[in-house]
Motif scaffolding. Structure first.
Motif, PDB file in Angstrom:
ATOM      1  N   ARG A 138       0.802  -1.221   0.000  1.00 44.28           N
ATOM      2  CA  ARG A 138       0.000   0.000   0.000  1.00 44.28           C
ATOM      3  C   ARG A 138       0.839   1.276   0.000  1.00 44.28           C
ATOM      4  NH1 ARG A 138      -1.887  -3.295   3.762  1.00 44.28           N
ATOM      5  NH2 ARG A 138      -1.574  -1.971   5.567  1.00 44.28           N
ATOM      6  N   TYR A 139       2.106   1.175  -0.406  1.00 45.13           N
ATOM      7  CA  TYR A 139       2.927   2.378  -0.499  1.00 45.13           C
ATOM      8  C   TYR A 139       2.410   3.277  -1.625  1.00 45.13           C
ATOM      9  CZ  TYR A 139       7.183   5.264  -0.678  1.00 45.13           C
ATOM     10  OH  TYR A 139       8.062   6.312  -0.670  1.00 45.13           O
ATOM     11  N   MET A 141      -0.670   3.903  -2.171  1.00 42.54           N
ATOM     12  CA  MET A 141      -1.735   4.710  -1.582  1.00 42.54           C
ATOM     13  C   MET A 141      -1.155   5.865  -0.780  1.00 42.54           C
ATOM     14  SD  MET A 141      -4.061   1.528  -0.281  1.00 42.54           S
ATOM     15  CE  MET A 141      -5.515   2.460   0.179  1.00 42.54           C
ATOM     16  N   ILE A 142      -0.030   5.589  -0.095  1.00 43.54           N
ATOM     17  CA  ILE A 142       0.634   6.637   0.681  1.00 43.54           C
ATOM     18  C   ILE A 142       1.110   7.746  -0.265  1.00 43.54           C
ATOM     19  CG2 ILE A 142       2.748   7.137   2.016  1.00 43.54           C
ATOM     20  CD1 ILE A 142       0.942   5.670   3.793  1.00 43.54           C
ATOM     21  N   SER A 143       1.628   7.346  -1.426  1.00 47.15           N
ATOM     22  CA  SER A 143       2.290   8.302  -2.304  1.00 47.15           C
ATOM     23  C   SER A 143       1.345   9.071  -3.210  1.00 47.15           C
ATOM     24  CB  SER A 143       3.309   7.573  -3.187  1.00 47.15           C
ATOM     25  OG  SER A 143       4.142   6.784  -2.390  1.00 47.15           O
ATOM     26  N   CYS A 144       0.228   8.476  -3.588  1.00 47.80           N
ATOM     27  CA  CYS A 144      -0.636   9.119  -4.577  1.00 47.80           C
ATOM     28  C   CYS A 144      -1.219  10.421  -4.035  1.00 47.80           C
ATOM     29  CB  CYS A 144      -1.781   8.191  -4.981  1.00 47.80           C
ATOM     30  SG  CYS A 144      -2.955   9.006  -6.073  1.00 47.80           S
ATOM     31  N   PRO A 145      -0.966  11.561  -4.704  1.00 49.27           N
ATOM     32  CA  PRO A 145      -1.489  12.830  -4.209  1.00 49.27           C
ATOM     33  C   PRO A 145      -3.004  12.931  -4.363  1.00 49.27           C
ATOM     34  CG  PRO A 145      -0.354  13.156  -6.300  1.00 49.27           C
ATOM     35  CD  PRO A 145      -0.132  11.730  -5.905  1.00 49.27           C
ATOM     36  N   ASP A 147      -5.066  10.260  -3.873  1.00 51.21           N
ATOM     37  CA  ASP A 147      -5.668   9.128  -3.153  1.00 51.21           C
ATOM     38  C   ASP A 147      -6.440   8.212  -4.093  1.00 51.21           C
ATOM     39  OD1 ASP A 147      -4.687   9.590  -0.652  1.00 51.21           O
ATOM     40  OD2 ASP A 147      -6.413  10.737   0.051  1.00 51.21           O
ATOM     41  N   LYS A 150      -7.244   2.229  -4.187  1.00 46.67           N
ATOM     42  CA  LYS A 150      -8.006   1.784  -3.022  1.00 46.67           C
ATOM     43  C   LYS A 150      -7.681   0.319  -2.769  1.00 46.67           C
ATOM     44  CE  LYS A 150      -9.929   5.767  -3.070  1.00 46.67           C
ATOM     45  NZ  LYS A 150      -9.921   6.795  -2.064  1.00 46.67           N
ATOM     46  N   PHE A 151      -7.880  -0.110  -1.520  1.00 44.25           N
ATOM     47  CA  PHE A 151      -7.422  -1.442  -1.114  1.00 44.25           C
ATOM     48  C   PHE A 151      -8.575  -2.235  -0.526  1.00 44.25           C
ATOM     49  CE2 PHE A 151      -5.331  -4.229   2.064  1.00 44.25           C
ATOM     50  CZ  PHE A 151      -4.440  -4.892   1.241  1.00 44.25           C
TER      51      PHE A 151
ATOM     52  N   GLN B  67      -9.019   3.995   3.690  1.00 47.54           N
ATOM     53  CA  GLN B  67      -8.455   4.225   2.354  1.00 47.54           C
ATOM     54  C   GLN B  67      -7.548   5.452   2.360  1.00 47.54           C
ATOM     55  OE1 GLN B  67      -8.758   2.022   0.141  1.00 47.54           O
ATOM     56  NE2 GLN B  67     -10.663   0.915   0.508  1.00 47.54           N
ATOM     57  N   PRO B  70      -3.638   4.340   4.905  1.00 49.06           N
ATOM     58  CA  PRO B  70      -3.446   2.904   4.704  1.00 49.06           C
ATOM     59  C   PRO B  70      -2.331   2.284   5.537  1.00 49.06           C
ATOM     60  CG  PRO B  70      -2.547   4.136   2.861  1.00 49.06           C
ATOM     61  CD  PRO B  70      -3.105   5.146   3.805  1.00 49.06           C
ATOM     62  N   TRP B  71      -1.524   3.126   6.189  1.00 51.70           N
ATOM     63  CA  TRP B  71      -0.484   2.602   7.089  1.00 51.70           C
ATOM     64  C   TRP B  71      -0.790   3.101   8.499  1.00 51.70           C
ATOM     65  CZ3 TRP B  71       4.885   3.545   4.298  1.00 51.70           C
ATOM     66  CH2 TRP B  71       4.997   2.626   3.246  1.00 51.70           C
ATOM     67  N   MET B 214       7.136  11.671  -0.905  1.00 48.20           N
ATOM     68  CA  MET B 214       6.120  11.909  -1.934  1.00 48.20           C
ATOM     69  C   MET B 214       4.771  12.288  -1.331  1.00 48.20           C
ATOM     70  SD  MET B 214       6.668   9.550  -5.252  1.00 48.20           S
ATOM     71  CE  MET B 214       6.978   7.958  -4.543  1.00 48.20           C
ATOM     72  N   GLU B 217       1.703  16.704   0.562  1.00 45.92           N
ATOM     73  CA  GLU B 217       0.549  17.459   1.069  1.00 45.92           C
ATOM     74  C   GLU B 217      -0.200  16.680   2.131  1.00 45.92           C
ATOM     75  OE1 GLU B 217       0.761  16.700  -2.213  1.00 45.92           O
ATOM     76  OE2 GLU B 217       1.640  18.582  -2.938  1.00 45.92           O
ATOM     77  N   LYS B 218       0.181  15.427   2.335  1.00 41.88           N
ATOM     78  CA  LYS B 218      -0.616  14.605   3.242  1.00 41.88           C
ATOM     79  C   LYS B 218      -0.128  14.699   4.681  1.00 41.88           C
ATOM     80  CE  LYS B 218      -1.818  11.144  -0.165  1.00 41.88           C
ATOM     81  NZ  LYS B 218      -1.899   9.699  -0.393  1.00 41.88           N
ATOM     82  N   PHE B 360      -0.288  12.331   9.590  1.00 42.57           N
ATOM     83  CA  PHE B 360      -0.573  11.856   8.236  1.00 42.57           C
ATOM     84  C   PHE B 360      -2.062  11.968   7.976  1.00 42.57           C
ATOM     85  CE2 PHE B 360      -1.300   8.855   4.848  1.00 42.57           C
ATOM     86  CZ  PHE B 360      -0.235   9.098   4.007  1.00 42.57           C
TER      87      PHE B 360
END
Lengths: 288, 410
Positions: A138-139, A141-145, A147, A150-151, B67, B70-71, B214, B217-218, B360
């Motif tokens: 799910r990295y 998901m963390i990175s996508c500006p 969002d 989906k998982f 969603q 996610p971490w 990366m 903005e989050k 986050f």
């Protein structure tokens, strides 16, 4: 074949040059290519909010039929059961409907984040997810500006779910399901450069109708989904703090430092070890 | 001629002996009904049940992950925070093998063991968090190298660093088994493993921070900067050393009988010496934080709840413990150093969770907070690690002196 010294150096030189330049040449051509990928232009002034795209998307990807209708100012999000949603917003120009899904960035953060190449930017343009490679970290998901990925949190064999611009359909010569089924012709599929030209033309021809902005032209370094609307995009629930340059570039300087550390550190450490060796024997003498 | 004929028989006898020895060693030693056992065994059992449910029904069944976030705790605490605390191993090996500071030699083994087990268990905890763990070998073998990913780098470094630490620790295993030749070969590899390990640590301690670059903005602007990797690396130095001080003070009580008088006396000097290094690196860290804050121009954010939270972390859990460390070594006060180390540990937990969990998507509609089940699994991981740690300490020469035959000048 006999290799004398001159030939040897010539070969080394040629290899070196092609190694150094080859990357840049291929990178340059790749850039040109990547801006002329297949893309989608969505014109919210034509959208009537009928949700046909949601139904078509669900059917094309074997997802449950959408059960909610649109309500103004209630932000529905995509999730593991829907790859696209249409939302309505009360804006300065009345109620406006707008579609959301993966933006298919030209330089996708999710792809550069993926350590197994499961997230993949196809040469044609769509960003797709490949089940056989993904380890579910799910990295992406963390990175996508935006969002976008989906998982399936409630599955023992979870998948990453997001719009793939109907990659399989387009490979068979069809157009994406949402594009095909939009009764208002609000969604267009084509080459990105042509769609951009079309979008600019629309703005020029009816300046009273459009807000003079193409969302996706520069967002995150350019996306494969382009938006036109009659109001500024903040009013439509879009993130306004998305940077205008590539997201993968943010971690580039760190990644570039890795080989340097790998060469310099061991050398330095060994050097310091040799230089301080005498301390060791001295300390022992002091102890005893 | 004769010797070749008898050799296999002797070998068989030898291996039988080894098996008997190993069997005996696997039996528990010491008291069974200790407070630690009484607390940890039920927690571990419940944790195992939760892990079974997690693999059977999906991660969402036992966690509160969303969603947008996610971490959660398993990554933010188990992996990111746990690895920072394991940083002591590379710092201590740097001091002993690279700077040749002989004074710290007696704590090398226990620190490396701690570091090794931390990596095995906290990287192991990562497997619990993977949705599709059967594909975990993809980035290691085959043609699925996502080389542009920071996580690819971190994953490889975890793996390689575990091997390096195992080599660093292996002479202790050889001494336990009485393998003289193996010990000689393995100790010869120590320096190379140490140099390799320090290089790897530099890169993946900072890499854990670089994972979040990366997510610009989050993450709350008070915690996001392009210097996260540098800050993670610098803080891993005093995080690791604080853990060494804290863990050492417990080991010295629990495993009292294992430690020689000489090392008991030396321990105070070691703690005071470490507190100096903590104070210096914390000062550098604090100074960098101030620079980043001034450059970020987020003054207006200070007067918000997140701003107070930020000040609590930076002043209460970095600046104050730094002063305590200074006080500790100036006055030769071990108690002050111990309190400072605990405050620093809390500060590191705060910092890592602020970047990875609390800050986050602080603006998300549904906030993430861990379920009790996530916490129990985290405790299961920690307790199991302590069980293994204790098992090793009670058998191998880690805290206690090496056997006579293994004493060389290195």
């Amino acid at each position: 074949m006999k290799i004398d010294r001159r030939n040897f150096f010539r070969a080394i030189g040629a290899t070196g040059v092609s190694l150094a330049l080859g990357d840049q040449i291929s990178a340059a051509s790749k850039n040109e290519e990547s801006t002329d990928v297949f893309a989608i232009l969505y014109d919210s002034t034509r959208c009537v909010g009928c949700q046909s795209c949601e139904y078509a998307c669900a059917e094309a990807h074997n997802l449950p039929e959408p059960s909610e209708s649109i309500e103004a100012d209630i932000m529905r999000l995509t999730n593991e059961n829907r790859r696209t949603v249409v939302n309505a917003f009360n804006t300065s120009k009345g109620e406006i409907t707008i579609k959301h899904q993966c933006m298919h960035c030209l330089e996708p953060a999710c792809v550069s984040a993926c350590l197994t190449q499961a997230m993949y930017k196809t040469p044609e343009g769509p960003v797709i997810w490949r089940a056989d490679k993904c380890m579910g970290c799910r990295y992406c998901m963390i990175s996508c500006p935006f969002d976008a990925p989906k998982f399936e949190f409630h599955s023992p064999n979870p998948k990453i779910v997001k719009c793939d611009m109907c990659y399989q359909r387009t490979q068979q010569g069809l157009i994406p399901a949402c594009v095909e089924n939009c009764p208002a012709e609000a969604i267009l599929y084509g080459k990105r450069s042509e769609l951009l030209r079309d979008a600019r033309k629309r703005i020029v021809e009816s300046p009273e109708l459009y807000n003079d902005y193409i969302y996706g032209e520069n967002e995150a370094g350019g996306t494969g989904f382009l938006y036109l609307a009659s109001v500024p995009f903040e009013e439509l629930g879009f993130r306004t703090n998305i940077q205008k340059s590539s997201y993968p570039a943010l971690s580039k300087s760190f990644l570039y430092s890795v080989p340097f550390v790998f060469v310099l550190w061991p050398t330095l450490l060994l050097g310091i070890h040799e230089a301080t060796k005498n301390n060791h024997t001295k300390n022992i003498d002091e102890d005893e | 001629m004769n010797s070749t004929a008898t050799y296999p028989i002797e070998k068989e006898k030898g291996s039988k002996k080894i098996w008997k020895f190993l069997l005996a060693e696997f039996k528990p030693k010491g008291k069974i009904l200790t407070p630690f056992n009484i607390i940890s065994v039920p927690v571990i059992l419940v944790g195992l049940v939760i892990i079974v449910i997690r693999f059977w029904k999906g991660i969402g069944t036992v966690t509160n992950l969303t969603q947008e976030v996610p971490w959660g705790l398993w990554i933010g605490f188990d992996v990111v925070t746990g690895v920072a605390f394991a940083g002591g191993a590379y710092v201590i090996t740097f001091m002993v093998y690279i700077l040749n500071m002989h004074k710290y030699k007696s704590i090398v083994r226990v620190t490396v063991l701690n570091g090794f087990l931390a990596y095995v268990f906290y990287a192991g905890a990562l497997l619990l968090d993977l949705g599709r763990p059967w594909n975990v070998i993809n980035p290691i073998i085959g043609n699925n190298f996502g080389t542009s990913s920071v996580l690819f780098l971190v994953a490889w470094h975890f793996l390689l660093y575990m091997i390096a630490q195992l080599i660093e620790f292996s002479p202790a295993i050889a001494e336990w088994l009485g393998a003289r030749r193996a010990r000689k070969i393995l100790s010869g590899m120590t320096l190379a493993a140490v140099i390799f390990g320090i290089t790897l640590s530099t890169l993946h301690q900072s890499g854990l921070g670089a994972l979040y670059l990366m997510a610009k903005e989050k993450i709350h602007p008070l915690w996001y900067s392009e210097f996260i990797p540098v800050m993670f690396f610098v803080s891993s130095i005093f995080a690791g050393l604080s853990m060494v001080i804290f863990e050492g003070s417990i080991s010295h009580k629990v495993f009292f009988d294992q430690i020689s008088d000489k090392n008991h006396h030396a321990h105070k000097k070691i703690v005071i010496g470490l507190s100096k290094i903590c104070a210096a690196t914390m000062f550098a860290y604090f100074f960098l934080q101030v620079l980043i804050f001034v450059h970020g121009q987020h003054y207006n954010l200070l007067n918000t709840p997140m701003g107070y939270w930020y000040l609590t972390e930076i002043i209460g859990f970095v600046f104050v413990p730094m002063l305590l460390f200074v006080l500790g070594y100036k006055r030769n006060n071990v108690l002050a150093v111990k309190i400072a180390s605990i405050a620093t540990i809390l500060g590191i937990i705060l910092n890592r969770l602020n970047v990875t969990v609390i800050g986050f998507r602080w603006d998300a509609a549904t906030q993430y907070y861990p379920t009790w089940m996530e916490i129990v699994v985290t405790l299961t991981v920690i307790f199991t690690e302590i069980w293994i740690f204790r098992w090793v300490i009670n058998r191998m020469p880690v805290l206690r002196e090496s056997p006579e035959w293994a004493k060389d000048n290195h």
